[in-house]
Design a protein around this motif. Structure first.
Motif, short mmCIF file in Angstrom:
data_model
loop_
_atom_site.label_atom_id
_atom_site.label_comp_id
_atom_site.label_asym_id
_atom_site.label_seq_id
_atom_site.Cartn_x
_atom_site.Cartn_y
_atom_site.Cartn_z
N SER A 164 0.58 -1.10 -0.40
CA SER A 164 0.15 -0.05 -0.02
C SER A 164 0.88 1.02 -0.16
CB SER A 164 -1.30 0.34 1.39
OG SER A 164 -2.15 -0.99 1.40
N PRO A 165 0.13 2.90 -0.62
CA PRO A 165 1.27 3.28 -0.79
C PRO A 165 1.19 3.84 0.71
CG PRO A 165 -1.00 4.33 -1.21
CD PRO A 165 -1.40 2.54 -1.07
N ILE A 166 2.67 4.51 1.11
CA ILE A 166 3.23 5.31 2.53
C ILE A 166 3.82 6.10 2.08
CG2 ILE A 166 2.31 2.92 3.95
CD1 ILE A 166 5.64 2.71 4.07
N VAL A 167 4.56 6.98 3.11
CA VAL A 167 5.04 8.04 3.60
C VAL A 167 6.50 8.10 4.49
CG1 VAL A 167 3.59 9.49 4.29
CG2 VAL A 167 5.22 9.89 2.53
N ALA A 168 7.35 8.43 4.64
CA ALA A 168 8.35 8.25 5.57
C ALA A 168 8.34 10.09 5.93
CB ALA A 168 9.31 7.33 5.15
N ILE A 169 8.90 10.26 6.69
CA ILE A 169 9.25 11.53 6.97
C ILE A 169 9.63 11.83 8.50
CG2 ILE A 169 7.43 13.98 8.05
CD1 ILE A 169 5.40 13.01 6.64
N VAL A 170 10.88 12.91 8.37
CA VAL A 170 11.39 13.36 9.17
C VAL A 170 10.57 14.54 9.77
CG1 VAL A 170 13.65 14.40 8.15
CG2 VAL A 170 13.98 13.44 10.09
N THR A 171 10.99 14.52 11.64
CA THR A 171 11.07 16.13 11.68
C THR A 171 11.79 16.76 12.89
OG1 THR A 171 9.19 15.38 13.46
CG2 THR A 171 7.99 15.75 11.02
N GLY A 172 12.04 17.67 12.99
CA GLY A 172 12.83 18.16 13.93
C GLY A 172 14.17 18.99 13.79
N LEU A 173 13.85 19.02 12.05
CA LEU A 173 15.50 19.60 11.35
C LEU A 173 15.77 21.05 12.08
CD1 LEU A 173 15.17 18.54 7.75
CD2 LEU A 173 16.50 17.78 9.68
N ARG A 174 14.99 22.24 12.68
CA ARG A 174 14.70 23.31 13.18
C ARG A 174 14.50 23.16 15.02
NH1 ARG A 174 15.13 27.53 9.59
NH2 ARG A 174 14.42 28.73 11.59
N THR A 175 13.35 22.50 14.58
CA THR A 175 13.31 22.54 16.66
C THR A 175 13.24 21.64 16.85
OG1 THR A 175 11.46 23.91 15.64
CG2 THR A 175 11.42 22.89 17.60
N ALA A 176 14.36 21.98 18.19
CA ALA A 176 14.72 20.98 19.29
C ALA A 176 13.39 19.67 19.59
CB ALA A 176 15.45 20.86 20.68
N SER A 177 12.91 18.38 20.22
CA SER A 177 12.02 17.41 20.28
C SER A 177 11.64 17.73 21.93
CB SER A 177 12.09 16.38 20.43
OG SER A 177 11.65 15.43 21.14
N SER A 178 10.59 17.97 22.17
CA SER A 178 10.50 17.92 23.85
C SER A 178 10.30 16.61 24.99
CB SER A 178 9.36 19.08 24.47
OG SER A 178 8.39 18.49 23.46
N ASN A 179 10.36 15.38 23.75
CA ASN A 179 10.13 14.25 24.78
C ASN A 179 10.29 13.83 25.82
OD1 ASN A 179 10.08 11.54 24.90
ND2 ASN A 179 8.55 11.28 23.28
N PRO A 180 9.98 13.96 26.76
CA PRO A 180 11.24 13.87 27.74
C PRO A 180 11.89 12.76 28.38
CG PRO A 180 9.16 13.93 29.04
CD PRO A 180 8.57 13.87 27.04
N LYS A 181 11.33 11.85 27.58
CA LYS A 181 12.22 10.37 27.49
C LYS A 181 13.11 10.36 26.54
CE LYS A 181 11.25 5.08 27.86
NZ LYS A 181 12.34 5.10 26.29
N THR A 182 13.14 10.38 25.62
CA THR A 182 13.81 10.38 24.32
C THR A 182 14.73 11.69 24.61
OG1 THR A 182 12.78 11.98 22.43
CG2 THR A 182 12.34 9.20 23.14
N GLY A 183 15.09 12.94 24.97
CA GLY A 183 15.25 14.24 24.64
C GLY A 183 15.46 14.61 22.99
N ASP A 184 16.39 15.47 22.50
CA ASP A 184 16.09 16.19 21.48
C ASP A 184 16.79 14.71 20.40
OD1 ASP A 184 16.41 17.23 20.11
OD2 ASP A 184 17.98 18.33 19.96
N MET A 185 15.60 14.19 19.57
CA MET A 185 16.11 13.37 18.34
C MET A 185 15.20 13.76 17.63
SD MET A 185 15.99 9.32 20.36
CE MET A 185 17.06 8.75 19.59
N LEU A 186 15.36 13.34 16.34
CA LEU A 186 15.29 13.82 15.28
C LEU A 186 13.97 12.83 15.30
CD1 LEU A 186 17.75 14.88 12.81
CD2 LEU A 186 16.22 15.91 13.74
N GLN A 187 12.69 13.17 15.00
CA GLN A 187 11.55 11.63 14.66
C GLN A 187 11.72 11.53 12.95
OE1 GLN A 187 10.20 11.59 17.77
NE2 GLN A 187 11.76 12.16 18.71
N THR A 188 10.93 10.44 13.12
CA THR A 188 10.84 9.75 11.80
C THR A 188 10.17 9.13 11.98
OG1 THR A 188 12.56 7.22 11.84
CG2 THR A 188 13.08 9.62 11.15
#
Length: 252
Positions: free
Chosen positions: A21-45
């Protein structure tokens, strides 16, 4: 390095390796740091159906294209879902994708933008749905990464970048026998009964670090100086108390 113009990008679009099926993979956080307290600042996919809103995909079972037969998906009949990733996170990413705010940028160019930051492979969705070359390219540009897959029986090539996601002792033993490093989810009312390292970013470990700093869950790319083979964590998320009943005896 020049700061990226966009906070996110489309890494890859195409047929899911799980069901075509058609899907897409997206990365976020290239400019803004993640605020997730467990992961810390990681780029998200994020791995999403490109043609169906995520909420609808969960309701109809079309999320199998990105999650396979993961036992934490919504269960047929009851609709109970024990995935710790809450819909508001990936719904907003999909809405941005639908509005066209994420430019298409090839993985090797995104890897150059990462600038030595940490990467989270599969913030939502199973990395197995996307060609492994995409993840290897990104991981090579990061200071470290985390990645988990329930598709370890089907796609052994993911062993280089992902941990085998295991939901019981039988899973863990089989994955180790196949040469995987494992990440095992333990029911909240059970003892830490595996010989693995207890996730240091977990609540039960006192959250002594973050995933961004630890980076142990990086498959075969983990630091070989670290003697730990595998990791475990108690079930977490809003439906964590239901994990035992839903995962016992379930296999891919």
């Amino acid at each position: 390095m020049k700061r990226p113009k966009h906070n996110g990008a489309v890494l890859w679009r195409g047929p899911s390796r799980l069901d075509g099926s058609p899907i897409v993979a997206i990365v976020t956080g290239l400019r803004t740091a993640s605020s997730n307290p467990k992961t810390g600042d990681m780029l998200q996919t994020w791995i999403l159906r490109s043609d169906i809103h995520p909420t609808e995909a969960i309701r109809t079972g079309a999320d199998a294209s990105i999650c396979g037969s993961c036992p934490h998906r919504a269960q047929p009949g009851s609709g109970i879902r024990t995935c710790y990733v809450l819909p508001f996170a990936f719904n907003s990413v999909f809405d941005g994708f639908r509005r066209g705010i994420y430019p298409a940028i090839a993985p090797h160019n995104v890897a150059r933008m990462i600038g030595g930051r940490a990467l989270r492979i599969g913030s939502y969705g199973d990395p197995g749905a996307v060609p492994v070359r995409v993840w290897r390219t990104l991981a090579n540009g990061a200071s470290g990464h985390t990645g988990y897959t329930h598709q370890w029986r089907r796609f052994p090539s993911l062993k280089s970048v992902c941990m085998a996601s295991c939901d019981d002792e039988a899973d863990r033993i089989e994955a180790v026998r196949r040469g995987w490093r494992t990440f095992t989810v333990i029911p909240v009312d059970a003892d830490h009964a595996t010989p693995d390292v207890q996730c240091p970013a977990s609540e039960e470990s006192g959250r002594v670090t973050t995933c961004a700093n630890c980076k142990l869950c990086s498959g075969a790319m983990a630091d070989r100086a670290n003697p730990a083979r595998s990791v475990s964590i108690h079930a977490h998320g809003k439906a964590r108390k239901r994990v035992q009943a839903l995962t016992i005896g379930i296999t891919e």
